[in-house]
Design a protein around this motif. Structure first.
Motif, PDB file in Angstrom:
ATOM      1  N   GLU A   3      20.046   0.777   0.684  1.00 16.79           N
ATOM      2  CA  GLU A   3      19.769  -0.653   0.812  1.00 16.79           C
ATOM      3  C   GLU A   3      18.552  -0.868   1.709  1.00 16.79           C
ATOM      4  N   ILE A   4      17.656  -1.740   1.260  1.00 14.21           N
ATOM      5  CA  ILE A   4      16.481  -2.063   2.062  1.00 14.21           C
ATOM      6  C   ILE A   4      16.862  -3.113   3.103  1.00 14.21           C
ATOM      7  N   ALA A  26      10.110  -4.046   6.315  1.00 16.20           N
ATOM      8  CA  ALA A  26      11.156  -3.432   5.497  1.00 16.20           C
ATOM      9  C   ALA A  26      11.427  -2.000   5.931  1.00 16.20           C
ATOM     10  N   SER A  27      12.684  -1.585   5.780  1.00 20.50           N
ATOM     11  CA  SER A  27      13.081  -0.235   6.195  1.00 20.50           C
ATOM     12  C   SER A  27      12.539   0.830   5.250  1.00 20.50           C
ATOM     13  N   GLN A  28      12.155   0.422   4.055  1.00 23.07           N
ATOM     14  CA  GLN A  28      11.479   1.303   3.106  1.00 23.07           C
ATOM     15  C   GLN A  28      10.572   0.461   2.235  1.00 23.07           C
ATOM     16  N   VAL A  35       8.765  -1.781  -0.292  1.00 15.85           N
ATOM     17  CA  VAL A  35       9.201  -2.765  -1.283  1.00 15.85           C
ATOM     18  C   VAL A  35       8.323  -2.615  -2.515  1.00 15.85           C
ATOM     19  N   THR A  60       5.707  -1.854   3.486  1.00 18.22           N
ATOM     20  CA  THR A  60       6.803  -2.216   4.382  1.00 18.22           C
ATOM     21  C   THR A  60       6.474  -3.382   5.313  1.00 18.22           C
ATOM     22  N   GLN A  71      13.627  -9.480  -0.256  1.00 17.82           N
ATOM     23  CA  GLN A  71      13.034  -8.509  -1.175  1.00 17.82           C
ATOM     24  C   GLN A  71      13.835  -8.492  -2.476  1.00 17.82           C
ATOM     25  N   THR A 102      14.853  -4.347  -5.691  1.00 13.38           N
ATOM     26  CA  THR A 102      16.078  -3.777  -6.237  1.00 13.38           C
ATOM     27  C   THR A 102      16.825  -4.821  -7.041  1.00 13.38           C
TER      28      THR A 102
END
Lengths: 109, 119
Positions: A1-2, A25-27, A29, A70, A91, A94
């Protein structure tokens, strides 16, 4: 999960000033699939920006979005009295699963 | 002009099932261009996506809620619904129904309905 982290939590500014809001963002986008929303008390959120930098219909050009990967930014060039609100990034890389940031409150100084 | 309106009980007892319906007017829920979703916001807190559904019935849920959530669609009534089972006080929130453009960003929101979980 982002996971999306917005900063600062609160921004205290005066009308006419420039506001710069950050969303990290943690990873990455994918495809710059990032949106920004404005929410005023007692109201549903309103879409401002999608695709990281495209303004939604009817949104004034003092609102602009930028960024990729990110790091994303929402800029309000000159704050109007009606711009004082809470802003959320979201985001959709996903999609249709969505994640939102925790929000930044823009308050009158 | 598209409008979404949530309806359902405003008070639910702990351990029971929360049930809400969203009625879509001014557009067809069977459009191939949109997903239909539920998003909630606890008082004074941020937004949480609950899940989404396509007109065909395909569903997508937040993994943290998946075991308790069911979203369904009734194309004949232009409605979609949310059921959240085994609720606790932590499920107290304003619940929004929403339209997602191609399942992406939300371009139309309902007004929201406050659901309180309390005995």
């Amino acid at each position: 999960e982002i996971v999306l982290t917005q900063s600062p939590g609160t921004l205290s500014l005066s009308p006419g000033e420039r506001a710069t809001l950050s969303c990290r963002a943690s990873q990455s986008v994918s495809n710059r699939y990032l949106a920004w929303y404005q929410q005023k008390p007692g109201q549903a959120p309103r879409l401002l920006i999608y695709g990281a930098s495209s303004r939604a219909t009817g949104i004034p050009d003092r609102f602009s979005g930028s960024g990729s990967g990110t790091d994303f930014t929402l800029t309000i060039s000159r704050l109007e009295p009606e711009d004082f609100a809470v802003y959320y990034c979201q985001q959709y890389g996903t999609s249709p699963a969505l994640t939102f940031g925790g929000g930044t409150k823009v308050e009158i100084k | 002009q598209l409008q979404l309106r949530e309806s359902g009980p405003g008070l639910v007892k702990p351990s029971e099932t929360l049930s809400l319906t969203c009625t879509v007017s001014g557009g067809s829920i069977s459009s191939t261009s949109y997903y239909w979703g539920w998003i909630r916001q606890p008082p004074g807190k941020g937004l949480e996506w609950i899940g989404s559904i396509y007109y065909s019935g395909s569903t997508y849920y937040n993994l943290s809620l998946k075991s308790r959530v069911t979203i369904s669609v009734d194309t004949s009534k232009n409605q979609f619904s949310l059921k959240l089972s085994s609720v606790t006080a932590a499920d107290t929130a304003v619940y929004y129904c929403a339209r997602q453009d191609y399942g992406d960003y939300v371009d139309c929101w309902g007004q929201g309905t406050l659901v309180t979980v309390s005995s």
